[in-house]
Enzyme design. Structure first.
Site, mmCIF file in Angstrom:
data_model
loop_
_atom_site.group_PDB
_atom_site.id
_atom_site.type_symbol
_atom_site.label_atom_id
_atom_site.label_comp_id
_atom_site.label_asym_id
_atom_site.label_seq_id
_atom_site.Cartn_x
_atom_site.Cartn_y
_atom_site.Cartn_z
ATOM 1 C CD GLN A 33 -1.608 1.819 2.642
ATOM 2 O OE1 GLN A 33 -0.530 2.397 2.779
ATOM 3 N NE2 GLN A 33 -2.557 1.870 3.562
ATOM 4 N N GLY A 34 0.576 2.185 -0.861
ATOM 5 C CA GLY A 34 1.363 3.418 -0.933
ATOM 6 C C GLY A 34 0.495 4.639 -0.681
ATOM 7 C CB SER A 74 2.052 6.857 4.913
ATOM 8 O OG SER A 74 0.986 6.614 5.756
ATOM 9 C CD GLU A 93 -8.309 -0.985 8.202
ATOM 10 O OE1 GLU A 93 -7.468 -1.425 8.980
ATOM 11 O OE2 GLU A 93 -8.691 0.202 8.172
#
Lengths: 375, 400, 400, 375
Positions: free
Chosen positions: B131-132, B134, B250
């Site tokens: 996951q990119g 932050s 989630e």
């Protein structure tokens, strides 16, 4: 087996309806101004209001129909008591219900048939258990002699001045027993009212010495001990329910102030130093409420099992610590206003001290939980 | 599709038995408790094999379409399978960004081509996803992401830097939030969402060594990296919306996630069990009254969380501050976890000063490492301080 | 003036003996522990008599000039006298705003006329003083005071409202902060300082009932109240500066205050002593291991405060964040006091629910009332939250 | 008598000078990069740096001049150790000094004359006391038989791999005694290095079985027990001093970050949720430091009296709790950065765990303080 154990939590339509009705009733009939009007009265509650509650069936809600009650059990009393706690409404409902439970769980049929219907129809009753300030001391020194005469003093008897009936733990022929005393049997000056930190509550020291108890008003035998133990646990649960209601109201009071009061040009609710502890009060109150309704799920008419005992103790330990924190912070966060008698924060901080000291404080229960959970 | 209680009970028994029979033996090294703790190839290969095995047995992606590797059954079966994984304390299904974030997103809004291309590899663990979101300068402030994506013919040219990329060094794909329009009036409207390959020129990862001493994250550097224009998901400017949608999955299989256990739950039972044999003043530490008082408080905290989940399902008992139990859940659970793990070490006595790698460290140093790792949850996904703001503002209505 | 150790020791013995001999017997009602707790005439008269007696014996205002009722000796004597008052736990010298705020200010910057008029009456307790700084809308924000003072010939016309006026209903004079120039560019520059009479038309006080149930403060309302122009201290616009100077005297005789004990110190010893006879589970509460752990922590906190005072005097041990011990002192002491008093009640068992007025309340309900009163110190003079900001910003240099 | 008791706190010119010199030395010679360079080494410290410290006299600072020391007492060792703690500088100074104190307080003149000068001139020594993880268990099962042969294992022996001398608590002829063992007497494989959470520290389990101790290296008699007790208290004090230095450095690290890091457009130090806990770290560290120098004021060459015991225990209880809190918050407040090995917060949170477990944790000392203060 997980140390967390039983995690049942059920809430019936009946309970939901009662919670709703009771909250609405308290809101309509007992706004905070009415609560304040009772702070200096002798009884601490409005008799007419009590009559209304009785007519709604609340005095007998947890008693079997055969004794004049509604047969809905302690589980339905819990939401009513929570609603009363939220409104800070003082009445003899808790003490009266506990006295009835003690009779229900230890008395014989004749006694129950004779005594319970009156309670269910609104004649307040109460428990006289403590002889000093130590809830961990279960020794009883008040005696019932062979002639049926009592000798000794009980302390902090809740709602003593309005009770028509006292269920008194006694020492009788070397055994734990119960004596049922009518208020009209008490000699003059037998009662010394306590001055309590919580001005919505009433209690008294009662000297039972000289009272002659009829044989049919004595309860003895093997059921007495367990019944007393269970009623102390139910007392813990009901006080926890009440305290949780008070915590929720206290939280509302804080939130309302934080949303309207400005300092240094900003609403004070925007300061994290106030905001985050208020979140703590929310989450702790959430926990308290979960324990309370978990407890309500597990207590029935039968003797309380270990899961129910754990639930009652956890509810009490959590709820009273929460209110202690909420009340303390309510005063602080109201600033100068919080330091006044006029501010409702004082009601909560005072209730917190009272609740903590009923049926054993948080540490008292945690100590017993340790034995139940870790040994 | 309605399913009988009996059928569910039978399935539970079946999957439970399978987990029990197939739970792999102790590999001789400490396994990750979360996917964020996959620190080396040895752990990766072990977990890849395990996830593949779970999938092959039919217990992963159960609600996903058959044609993409799923089983196409009701999500309740996956929830049951997940519960049994937890209960049997089997290893995690480590490809979490794929299973829980990218996969359900592709299932929901992806094209047929995207589904065919990506979904099965997520389930089989062949394709690791990362996951990119932050970036170094904007820890808790995603909307401010500055990584640039500039359209150039059939490609986007990516420049910028992402941080805390879990398994960035192992991943084949990244879900990437990048800025296509720096001039958008609202900063959120300038963001777009990509399903980006990781093995391309101009994309480099640098492992970040964690406080535990292990490697668990990477920084990811984009330097004129060219990715196919088809990697754009949805349209330009929808990045924020898609990213927010991604975060919704989630909550598990019911929300569309493939399922699988993302985290080995560590409970207060475990904490108490590990004290077996620890003495204080010559007596079992569990006999010490002050310790007992602390442990009871920890037990109560954990139990309150579980009871809170139960109560959250009772509408009549959640009218005060609706959503309070759900929204405070992350804050409470992660903080409880951190405190409980710190307590666990403290109660070990002098042994508490040992660490992973010492033969005599209690449970291999599990608690020491677990305490350190617990900060990933009190910091990641919004620090506890930010979480408390969120609860205060969204639930209590307190001013910003 | 230098004074020999011997002389000081002799003086200490003398004043100690006097305090011991003259410490009044229990009047049969709970005495105030601070001047903020003077709730009724009975308490007032008792304390007025006591303060007069202390002054007449020569142990109050010792460093003030002889011509204004003082003794003109070195302040160290007053400090010793104050210590002996504390040590012997005699009642407080209640006229605190006079002795500790107005008096030293008049001594320092007052005219001869002001000194002659005001100082002696402060010492003898004939003239009770009060303070008019806070206003309802600006609790911790003095610079924003809005009470207006408009010059009209030989008078100022005062309009506005002050709050938390301690002994406002008993006071003859008030130190008053009021705005003479609402148009000053800096809000601070619009303030002026007055020594205002209280017994004038247009000045009314309304008692505020405290959380304890007693009356301890008043609101003070000014409605076209006319005070002589000579009541202005210094010049117009100097109000903020003078108010800030006034706050400096709080630190005691060495800073110019008349001395006298402003507050009965309540220590952890007292807290432990009150538990005499309290049982928990049938045993003395002091034998309970969890209680013992709590009490040791309370003792340590109190001891750390005292040791901090000692260390503050060792220059080499205060180089890290200079001033930290002094500036955090109010925060720490008031919060410790609050927590300790709350604990004191908790440990009483069921008796803790009793209150002042119950014959059986432990020590007359002292701790219950003391807990409630402790908030006057965690709120007044800058709430603990504001104090923490001050320490963070002034000592640690953290941003506002 | 007040329960608060002795509140002496003195600090001599000599101590002030040493504190200053030691802080400057550590700052110059052991910047954090050097500390990190030692994390993976076998000994955990730079031998050349140790030699410099020895040449400054620190190895013998607390020993009498007659045994090669400076005769300035433990009081002057405290500021040196605090300065080292601040720099996170690992060396055998604490263990060596404690071993020397144990010899000084229990040995005979011949033993002291023979053994102490070597320690004062820099040959590291250490204590071997623990046989399990329980500091509250003072039973010793490692035996010294009548033939002078040792049998048994000591655990977590600090700086064991560099120590030239071990002072070992033993059971000898039914009594507590001490055996002095030279490192060259240890059989091969006697030592198993521990992997510690604090990578600046070193310790090992040491199997003394089979070592033959010469008669003149045995210390017996009535002084042994009290000397051991005193040295455990001194150990608590020195670890407290070191931990206090580390807390102060940790605080600096936090403050620095809070003043420079921005989030949501503001310096994070302006958020009260970070600001106020940082103030707590300041005030707790202030308390720790006050206790430490109070302890330094009260410990001398003689047997420790009750006031000194109280001071040492309070210092340890306060200092280690403070560092535990500071280290934990340092990681949290550094956000993602705090979760990396690169960030110095990890050094403090690891040191905190180590310090807490040396010479008894906070609760261990509070339990003993309760007996000293409340009984």
């Amino acid at each position: 087996m997980s140390v967390v154990g039983n995690t049942a939590l059920q809430f019936s339509e009946e309970q939901a309806m009662l919670l709703d009705v009771a909250r609405q009733f308290c809101q309509d009939k007992s706004p905070i101004a009415n609560v304040r009007a009772q702070l200096d009265t002798e009884t601490g509650f409005d008799a007419a209001l009590w009559d209304e509650m009785v007519s709604l069936g609340w005095a007998g809600i947890a008693l079997p129909e055969s004794y004049g009650g509604s047969g809905m059990g302690i589980a339905t009393l819990v939401p009513v008591v929570e609603a009363m706690g939220r409104a800070m409404l003082g009445t003899p409902l808790i003490s009266s219900s506990l006295a009835a439970q003690l009779l229900l769980r230890s008395g014989n049929t004749e006694q129950k048939e004779r005594l319970l219907p009156a309670i269910a129809s609104g004649a307040p009753a109460t428990l006289a258990l403590l002889e000093d300030g130590d809830w961990g001391n279960e020794a009883v020194s008040l005696t019932l002699d062979d002639g049926g005469v009592l000798r000794g003093v009980k302390k902090y008897v809740p709602d003593a001045t309005v009770a028509s009936l006292f269920v008194v733990s006694v020492q009788h022929q070397g055994e734990l027993a119960l004596a049922v005393v009518r208020s009209d049997q008490l000699p003059a000056n037998a009662m010394r009212a306590n001055t309590l930190i919580d001005q919505t509550k009433r209690s008294a020291n009662v000297d039972f010495s000289g009272v002659k108890v009829d044989e049919n008003n004595v309860i003895k035998g093997a059921d007495v001990g367990p019944a007393l133990r269970d009623v102390r646990l139910l007392g813990a649960l009901l006080v926890a329910a009440e305290a949780t209601g008070s915590s929720a109201a206290c939280l509302d009071t804080i939130v309302e102030y934080l949303k309207t009061r400005k300092q240094f040009g900003k609403l004070i609710g925007s300061y994290q130093a106030l905001k985050h502890p208020t979140v703590d009060i929310l989450t702790e109150t959430d926990s308290a409420r979960s324990f309370v309704y978990h407890g309500a799920t597990l207590v029935g008419e039968d003797a309380l099992d270990t899961d129910a005992e754990i639930a009652c103790r956890m509810a009490k330990a959590q709820a009273c610590q929460t209110l202690l924190y909420a009340g303390d912070r309510a005063v602080q966060f109201h600033g100068g206003m919080g330091f006044t008698y006029e501010c409702d924060a004082q009601l909560y901080i005072r209730r917190a001290q009272w609740s903590q000291q009923q049926f054993g404080d948080a540490q008292h229960h945690r100590k017993r939980l340790a034995s139940l959970l870790l040994d | 599709m309605s399913t009988s209680e009996k059928e569910l009970a039978e399935f539970r028994a079946e999957v439970g038995a399978w987990m029990k029979d197939n739970n792999p033996p102790d590999p001789g090294f400490l396994l990750p408790q979360t996917f964020m703790e996959v620190g080396d190839e040895r752990q990766l290969e072990f977990l890849r094999e395990w996830q593949h095995k779970v999938w092959a047995a039919g217990y992963l992606g159960m609600a996903w379409p058959k044609e993409y590797g799923g089983r196409g059954v009701d999500p309740v079966f996956q929830s049951i399978a997940d519960q049994e994984m937890r209960r049997n304390r089997v290893p995690i299904c480590f490809n979490v960004i794929g299973l829980g974030w990218a996969g359900p997103l592709i299932n929901d809004i992806g094209t047929e081509q995207e589904k065919a291309r990506y979904l099965k590899g997520i389930l089989t663990a062949e394709d690791v996803w990362c996951q990119g979101f932050s970036e170094p300068e904007h820890g808790s402030d995603l909307g401010n992401a500055q990584t640039r994506a500039v359209r150039d013919g059939d490609e986007y040219i990516i420049n910028g830097q992402k941080i805390w990329t879990t398994m960035g060094n192992f991943a084949k794909y990244m879900i990437l939030l990048a800025r296509t329009n720096p001039d958008a009036p609202r900063k959120y409207d300038g963001l777009s969402f990509f399903l980006s390959p990781m093995q391309l020129p101009g994309i480099e990862t640098r492992p970040i060594r964690k406080i535990t001493g292990e490697f668990g994250f990477t920084e990811t550097f984009f330097t004129d990296a060219r990715i196919p224009a088809g990697c754009l998901m949805g349209e330009e400017g929808q990045g924020w919306k898609i990213a927010m949608q991604t975060l919704q999955y989630e909550r598990g299989a019911a929300s569309g996630a493939a399922g699988g256990q993302a985290m080995v739950r560590v409970t207060v039972d475990d904490m108490i069990d590990q004290l077996e044999g620890v003495n204080r003043d010559g007596e079992p530490v569990l006999k010490d009254p002050v310790v007992r008082d602390q442990l009871v408080q920890a037990i109560m905290e954990e139990k309150a969380m579980i009871l809170g989940d139960r109560r959250a399902r009772v509408a009549a008992l959640t009218t005060d501050y609706p959503g309070s139990l759900q929204l405070s859940n992350k804050l409470r659970l992660t903080e409880l976890t951190r405190r409980m793990r710190q307590l666990a070490i403290n109660l070990q006595g002098a042994e508490g000063a040992l660490y992973v790698g010492d033969d005599e460290a209690r449970q291999g140093g599990f608690w020491q490492r677990a305490y350190f790792n617990s900060f990933s949850a009190t910091i990641g996904g919004g620090t506890s301080q930010v979480q408390a703001n969120i609860v205060a503002e969204h639930i209590l209505g307190l001013p910003k």
